[in-house]
Design a protein around this motif. Structure first.
Motif, PDB file in Angstrom:
ATOM      1  N   UNK A 222      14.243 -27.946   1.117  1.00 40.36           N
ATOM      2  CA  UNK A 222      14.307 -29.140   0.273  1.00 40.36           C
ATOM      3  C   UNK A 222      15.880 -29.645   0.659  1.00 40.36           C
ATOM      4  N   UNK A 223      16.237 -30.987   0.781  1.00 41.08           N
ATOM      5  CA  UNK A 223      17.471 -31.286   0.899  1.00 41.08           C
ATOM      6  C   UNK A 223      18.466 -30.925  -0.533  1.00 41.08           C
ATOM      7  N   UNK A 224      19.776 -30.643  -0.387  1.00 41.22           N
ATOM      8  CA  UNK A 224      20.366 -30.130  -1.659  1.00 41.22           C
ATOM      9  C   UNK A 224      20.427 -31.319  -2.747  1.00 41.22           C
ATOM     10  N   UNK A 225      20.424 -32.417  -2.314  1.00 45.45           N
ATOM     11  CA  UNK A 225      20.431 -33.511  -3.392  1.00 45.45           C
ATOM     12  C   UNK A 225      19.097 -33.437  -4.242  1.00 45.45           C
ATOM     13  N   UNK A 226      18.177 -32.957  -3.733  1.00 50.07           N
ATOM     14  CA  UNK A 226      16.969 -33.097  -4.224  1.00 50.07           C
ATOM     15  C   UNK A 226      16.547 -31.791  -5.047  1.00 50.07           C
ATOM     16  N   UNK A 227      17.386 -30.951  -5.265  1.00 52.45           N
ATOM     17  CA  UNK A 227      17.141 -29.834  -5.970  1.00 52.45           C
ATOM     18  C   UNK A 227      17.702 -29.839  -7.428  1.00 52.45           C
ATOM     19  N   UNK A 228      17.135 -29.503  -8.358  1.00 51.87           N
ATOM     20  CA  UNK A 228      17.409 -29.649  -9.793  1.00 51.87           C
ATOM     21  C   UNK A 228      17.888 -28.223 -10.071  1.00 51.87           C
ATOM     22  N   UNK A 229      19.003 -27.902 -10.322  1.00 49.76           N
ATOM     23  CA  UNK A 229      19.487 -26.417 -10.496  1.00 49.76           C
ATOM     24  C   UNK A 229      18.851 -25.754 -11.633  1.00 49.76           C
ATOM     25  N   UNK A 230      18.567 -26.551 -12.770  1.00 51.31           N
ATOM     26  CA  UNK A 230      18.006 -26.156 -14.049  1.00 51.31           C
ATOM     27  C   UNK A 230      16.395 -25.641 -13.703  1.00 51.31           C
ATOM     28  N   UNK A 231      15.702 -26.747 -13.266  1.00 49.79           N
ATOM     29  CA  UNK A 231      14.429 -26.458 -12.905  1.00 49.79           C
ATOM     30  C   UNK A 231      14.331 -25.109 -11.875  1.00 49.79           C
ATOM     31  N   UNK A 232      15.223 -25.056 -10.706  1.00 49.20           N
ATOM     32  CA  UNK A 232      15.269 -24.131  -9.770  1.00 49.20           C
ATOM     33  C   UNK A 232      15.466 -22.708 -10.661  1.00 49.20           C
ATOM     34  N   UNK A 233      16.513 -22.668 -11.563  1.00 48.01           N
ATOM     35  CA  UNK A 233      16.750 -21.290 -11.985  1.00 48.01           C
ATOM     36  C   UNK A 233      15.612 -20.904 -12.837  1.00 48.01           C
ATOM     37  N   UNK A 234      14.724 -22.031 -13.454  1.00 50.12           N
ATOM     38  CA  UNK A 234      13.576 -21.637 -14.433  1.00 50.12           C
ATOM     39  C   UNK A 234      12.529 -21.158 -13.458  1.00 50.12           C
ATOM     40  N   UNK A 235      12.454 -21.523 -12.256  1.00 49.34           N
ATOM     41  CA  UNK A 235      11.447 -20.959 -11.323  1.00 49.34           C
ATOM     42  C   UNK A 235      11.976 -19.717 -10.551  1.00 49.34           C
ATOM     43  N   UNK A 236      12.831 -19.115 -10.683  1.00 47.90           N
ATOM     44  CA  UNK A 236      13.380 -17.779 -10.240  1.00 47.90           C
ATOM     45  C   UNK A 236      12.610 -16.889 -10.948  1.00 47.90           C
ATOM     46  N   UNK A 237      12.284 -15.520 -10.082  1.00 41.97           N
ATOM     47  CA  UNK A 237      11.702 -14.496 -10.580  1.00 41.97           C
ATOM     48  C   UNK A 237      12.833 -13.902 -11.498  1.00 41.97           C
ATOM     49  N   UNK A 238      12.373 -13.099 -12.751  1.00 39.19           N
ATOM     50  CA  UNK A 238      13.647 -12.631 -13.603  1.00 39.19           C
ATOM     51  C   UNK A 238      14.478 -11.848 -12.829  1.00 39.19           C
ATOM     52  N   UNK A 239      14.081 -10.875 -11.818  1.00 39.52           N
ATOM     53  CA  UNK A 239      14.711 -10.035 -11.076  1.00 39.52           C
ATOM     54  C   UNK A 239      15.896 -10.551 -10.376  1.00 39.52           C
ATOM     55  N   UNK A 240      15.507 -11.667  -9.469  1.00 36.10           N
ATOM     56  CA  UNK A 240      16.328 -12.405  -8.963  1.00 36.10           C
ATOM     57  C   UNK A 240      17.570 -13.191  -9.570  1.00 36.10           C
ATOM     58  N   UNK A 241      16.879 -13.782 -10.829  1.00 35.86           N
ATOM     59  CA  UNK A 241      17.874 -14.383 -11.557  1.00 35.86           C
ATOM     60  C   UNK A 241      18.800 -13.195 -12.103  1.00 35.86           C
ATOM     61  N   UNK A 242      18.505 -11.988 -12.372  1.00 40.60           N
ATOM     62  CA  UNK A 242      19.383 -10.828 -12.960  1.00 40.60           C
ATOM     63  C   UNK A 242      20.412 -10.624 -11.878  1.00 40.60           C
TER      64      UNK A 242
END
Length: 291
Positions: A222-242
């Motif tokens: 996805x192009x950078x401008x289409x990425x919603x950071x808050x939604x993206x962080x919520x979609x990350x597996x907990x291990x990667x987020x950690x």
């Protein structure tokens, strides 16, 4: 994550030989209440950790291991013989230590890896290129991370990282790396999260690393401008987020692992990049939860 089945007796013999003379308390890295993190001390504890891995990877995540592993209900491979196995135990569970293991990590130092054919992640990612750019640094690989469902809490994560950090300090490590996984074999279903990683935390310059060319899958979905950071962080597996909270970077391309039913990315974490917040929390000497 291909799995090479070897004779379990050989694993047990090698593991026992490497731990037989270790003082019992020298491998305890931290305690919180009834929970303890330390290295596995015996072949039977390693076997129990492999059973925990089987429960998570096969019974929960639907991995397809070789027939012998499926029959024994153990996730095991050749690397288990020379890696160290970090455990989290719940001492409130009745029974032996083998019955108390609720989480595990597999740790592999560079000197040990080079003496035994290399790092596990090198089967998917261009690890050798990364190492060649840092001849003065000592790397360690984190792998086979898993925690039983009822124990996926902040406390367990804190103890696992207490263990990793204490182990890294003990052995003078300069950087950590390892595969982290998204569920499923369709990177497109994780387009938001993968694109966020690509645009925001990609390892660059001397830390840049990619998947092996014949395995590489694009993360720039996805192009950078289409990425919603808050939604993206919520979609990350907990291990990667950690990992990201600690200050980790991510390789430029992903790998689909059909055997483990995952899409893998490579996490790269130089010790010098670990967030001051976490250094202060765990302690520069990894003493936060030590006792």
């Amino acid at each position: 994550m291909s799995v090479d089945i070897i004779n379990r007796d050989a694993v047990a013999e090698a593991s026992h030989a490497s731990r037989a003379t270790a003082p019992k308390e020298s491998d305890v890295f931290g305690r919180i209440g009834n929970l303890e993190t330390r290295l596995a001390r015996t072949p039977s504890e390693i076997d129990a950790a492999q059973a925990v891995r089987y429960r998570v990877f096969v019974e929960e995540m639907q991995a397809q291991l070789p027939a012998e592993a499926m029959r024994r209900k153990r996730d095991f491979d050749a690397y288990d013989a020379f890696c160290d196995h970090l455990l989290v135990l719940d001492r409130s569970i009745e029974g032996d230590s083998e019955d108390q293991i609720v989480g595990t990590y597999r740790l592999l130092r560079q000197d040990v890896a080079m003496a035994n054919g290399g790092f596990y992640s090198a089967s998917e990612f261009a690890i050798d290129e990364l190492l060649a750019r840092h001849p003065d640094k000592r790397f360690m690989e984190l792998g086979r991370s898993c925690v039983l469902p009822d124990y996926r809490t902040k406390r367990i994560v804190e103890l696992l990282w207490q263990g990793n950090w204490a182990y890294a300090l003990k052995h003078g490590m300069s950087a950590m790396f390892g595969c982290a996984s998204f569920p499923g074999v369709h990177p497109e279903s994780h387009a938001l999260a993968l694109s966020f990683l690509h645009h925001n935390v990609a390892a660059k310059d001397e830390w840049a690393v990619s998947a092996l060319p014949h395995l590489a899958r694009d993360m720039d979905l996805m192009p950078a401008e289409a990425v919603n950071p808050k939604r993206a962080l919520m979609a990350l597996p907990p291990l990667i987020k950690g990992y990201l909270r600690l200050g980790a970077m991510v390789g430029s391309t992903a790998v689909v692992d059909k055997a483990f039913n995952t899409t893998d990315v490579l996490i790269v974490l130089p010790i010098s990049s670990i967030s001051d917040r976490y250094l202060n929390y765990y302690g520069a000497d990894a003493g936060r939860f030590a006792s």
